[in-house]
Design a protein around this motif. Structure first.
Motif, mmCIF file in Angstrom:
data_model
loop_
_atom_site.group_PDB
_atom_site.id
_atom_site.type_symbol
_atom_site.label_atom_id
_atom_site.label_comp_id
_atom_site.label_asym_id
_atom_site.label_seq_id
_atom_site.Cartn_x
_atom_site.Cartn_y
_atom_site.Cartn_z
ATOM 1 N N ASN A 3 -1.905 3.782 -0.813
ATOM 2 C CA ASN A 3 -0.811 2.834 -0.996
ATOM 3 C C ASN A 3 0.512 3.598 -0.870
ATOM 4 O O ASN A 3 1.089 4.030 -1.864
ATOM 5 C CB ASN A 3 -0.958 2.154 -2.355
ATOM 6 C CG ASN A 3 0.027 1.031 -2.552
ATOM 7 O OD1 ASN A 3 1.102 1.020 -1.978
ATOM 8 N ND2 ASN A 3 -0.352 0.081 -3.400
ATOM 9 N N CYS A 4 0.959 3.792 0.361
ATOM 10 C CA CYS A 4 2.161 4.591 0.636
ATOM 11 C C CYS A 4 3.409 4.048 -0.052
ATOM 12 O O CYS A 4 4.162 4.823 -0.652
ATOM 13 C CB CYS A 4 2.393 4.713 2.140
ATOM 14 S SG CYS A 4 1.052 5.537 3.020
ATOM 15 N N PRO A 5 3.658 2.733 -0.008
ATOM 16 C CA PRO A 5 4.861 2.221 -0.686
ATOM 17 C C PRO A 5 4.856 2.510 -2.187
ATOM 18 O O PRO A 5 5.890 2.839 -2.767
ATOM 19 C CB PRO A 5 4.822 0.714 -0.412
ATOM 20 C CG PRO A 5 4.010 0.577 0.832
ATOM 21 C CD PRO A 5 2.983 1.681 0.758
ATOM 22 N N GLU A 6 3.700 2.415 -2.816
ATOM 23 C CA GLU A 6 3.630 2.671 -4.258
ATOM 24 C C GLU A 6 3.848 4.147 -4.556
ATOM 25 O O GLU A 6 4.488 4.499 -5.546
ATOM 26 C CB GLU A 6 2.296 2.195 -4.830
ATOM 27 C CG GLU A 6 2.218 2.301 -6.333
ATOM 28 C CD GLU A 6 3.324 1.563 -7.080
ATOM 29 O OE1 GLU A 6 3.811 2.106 -8.096
ATOM 30 O OE2 GLU A 6 3.721 0.464 -6.671
ATOM 31 N N ARG A 8 5.699 6.213 -2.739
ATOM 32 C CA ARG A 8 7.138 6.449 -2.566
ATOM 33 C C ARG A 8 7.936 5.902 -3.751
ATOM 34 O O ARG A 8 8.898 6.524 -4.205
ATOM 35 C CB ARG A 8 7.622 5.857 -1.244
ATOM 36 C CG ARG A 8 7.162 6.677 -0.048
ATOM 37 C CD ARG A 8 7.844 6.274 1.241
ATOM 38 N NE ARG A 8 7.423 4.970 1.729
ATOM 39 C CZ ARG A 8 6.357 4.752 2.494
ATOM 40 N NH1 ARG A 8 5.604 5.765 2.863
ATOM 41 N NH2 ARG A 8 6.056 3.550 2.896
#
Length: 71
Positions: A3-6, A8
């Motif tokens: 989960n890249c957005p989480e 970041r």
């Protein structure tokens, strides 16, 4: 899957730079960038290091690195 957005968002909440995180994990900035973009995977030891520095709970770690949406 990651989960890249989480990830970041967790980095932003911690107020730490990608450069400092890369140094902490013993990675080049480019290697770290590739990992947070999801181009390459984090090793278990790197996930453990991130959890410590970012003060992530086990739930956070699971959400960011291991959960998959089942449709």
């Amino acid at each position: 899957y990651m989960n890249c957005p989480e990830l970041r968002a967790s980095i932003a909440r911690a107020g730490i730079t990608n450069r400092k995180l890369a140094e902490h994990l013993g990675l080049s900035e480019q290697a770290f960038y590739n990992k947070i973009q999801g181009d390459t995977e984090f090793k278990g030891s790197e996930i453990k290091g991130l959890a410590k520095v970012l003060n992530l709970s086990m739930k956070d770690v699971n959400t960011i690195f291991f959960d998959r949406d089942v449709n």
